[in-house]
Write a protein that holds these residues in place. Structure first.
Motif, short mmCIF file in Angstrom:
data_model
loop_
_atom_site.label_atom_id
_atom_site.label_comp_id
_atom_site.label_asym_id
_atom_site.label_seq_id
_atom_site.Cartn_x
_atom_site.Cartn_y
_atom_site.Cartn_z
N LYS A 116 51.73 40.15 36.01
CA LYS A 116 51.52 38.80 35.50
C LYS A 116 50.12 38.31 35.82
CE LYS A 116 56.37 37.32 35.71
NZ LYS A 116 57.34 36.44 36.41
N GLU A 120 46.85 37.44 33.19
CA GLU A 120 46.15 36.16 33.18
C GLU A 120 44.66 36.30 33.46
OE1 GLU A 120 47.99 33.52 35.94
OE2 GLU A 120 50.01 33.89 35.17
N ARG A 174 44.75 44.43 25.72
CA ARG A 174 44.67 42.99 25.49
C ARG A 174 43.47 42.61 24.65
NH1 ARG A 174 44.28 40.06 30.87
NH2 ARG A 174 43.27 38.61 29.43
N LEU A 239 40.98 34.22 36.85
CA LEU A 239 42.02 33.86 35.91
C LEU A 239 41.51 32.90 34.83
CD1 LEU A 239 44.89 33.36 38.51
CD2 LEU A 239 44.10 35.47 37.40
N ARG A 240 42.34 32.72 33.79
CA ARG A 240 41.94 31.91 32.65
C ARG A 240 41.62 30.47 33.03
NH1 ARG A 240 46.89 33.84 29.82
NH2 ARG A 240 46.41 35.82 28.82
N ASP A 241 42.33 29.95 34.03
CA ASP A 241 42.13 28.55 34.42
C ASP A 241 40.92 28.34 35.30
OD1 ASP A 241 42.90 29.61 36.83
OD2 ASP A 241 44.74 28.44 37.02
#
Length: 294
Positions: A116, A120, A174, A239-241
């Motif tokens: 997971k 991300e 991805r 991560l994306r955030d």
């Protein structure tokens, strides 16, 4: 998956080596309960239909042993197994409907947690000094590693862990692709895990993956005197955030690091390791040379 809180609170949550302090080889987390529940339902439907395990296996194209393992929760049934069992047992979609639950629980929780995070990540960097990094391993190399683990894994657990490791390599598919960088110790590329031919195929795989535009593989030569990674393997994920997490692992301890100060240290060390290693271009040439010698 949340990444808040200090790193110390996440001990043994996730591991690339799939090792841990437990000596038993059963399904060690919530996935075990799911598999047992699925197996119990299949057994009830089979008995209601008046079929023996061997008869169901013959009807759906699987061995009696496989049916037994699935019913006891020891093996995760593949989607075809569930679909065929649903058809033969006339379950009206009730068995096939469990495909989603099985897919989620197919792999150990610690591996699912790591997958997971990798899903991300917009950037992932990993330095390894014990073996080829998990995301870069071929199936045969991964199997050989798990088979060497002491205390030994059962054969079905080895296959489960190999499948989990291979599934994580979906990160390479991805889009948009994350930036993936790896630093491998030269010694890990010389050690004949699984034998000479397994290593040769592993080196060929590294050359294939290293040619992808969003992947950089670097080699840390044994002759290098300055080395910022002597404290052990590490991983840094952005991560994306905009947040970042780290991961380190030694023997029976695996730790997810989310404390910003600790992550910063891992990022600094990884940057130094990359600077001290061969460039990606020279590294691929080095791996090609090793392949020719293997």
């Amino acid at each position: 998956m949340g990444v808040g809180g200090g790193g110390a609170g996440h001990a043994d949550r996730t591991t690339d080596g799939a090792d841990g302090s437990r000596w038993d080889t059963d399904l060690e987390d919530d996935s075990g309960a799911v598999m047992k529940a699925v197996g119990r339902q299949i057994k009830l439907w089979r008995e209601s239909a008046g079929l023996r395990q061997a008869e169901l296996g013959a009807a759906i194209g699987y061995s009696e042993e496989m049916v037994s393992c699935v019913e006891r929760g020891r093996r995760a049934p593949k989607p075809e197994f569930l679909d065929n069992a649903d058809r033969v047992l006339e379950a009206g979609g009730k068995i096939a409907a469990m495909r989603g639950d099985v897919a989620e629980a197919r792999y150990p929780k610690k591996v699912r947690d790591l997958a997971k995070l990798e899903a991300e990540a917009v950037e992932l960097g990993a330095y390894v000094n014990t073996g080829v990094q998990g995301l870069l391993q071929t199936e045969d190399y991964a199997r050989a590693l798990f088979q060497q683990r002491q205390p030994a894994y059962a054969a079905d657990e080895v296959e489960r862990l190999v499948a989990a490791r291979m599934a994580r390599q979906e990160v390479f598919e991805r889009r948009p692709a994350p930036l993936l960088t790896f630093v491998q110790e030269e010694a890990t590329l010389r050690r004949q895990v699984g034998g000479r031919m397994v290593l040769r195929r592993q080196l060929e795989h590294l050359l294939e993956v290293g040619s992808l535009g969003w992947v950089a593989i670097q080699v840390m030569p044994m002759e290098t005197g300055e080395h910022a990674g002597l404290a052990g393997s590490l991983r840094v994920l952005k991560l994306r955030d905009g947040s970042a997490v780290g991961h380190d692992e030694v023997q029976l301890t695996s730790r997810l690091v989310s404390d910003p100060k600790e992550v910063q240290i891992l990022e600094m060390r990884y940057g130094m390791i990359r600077a001290q290693a061969l460039t990606p271009r020279h590294s691929l040439a080095f791996i090609e040379k090793l392949r020719g010698e293997t």
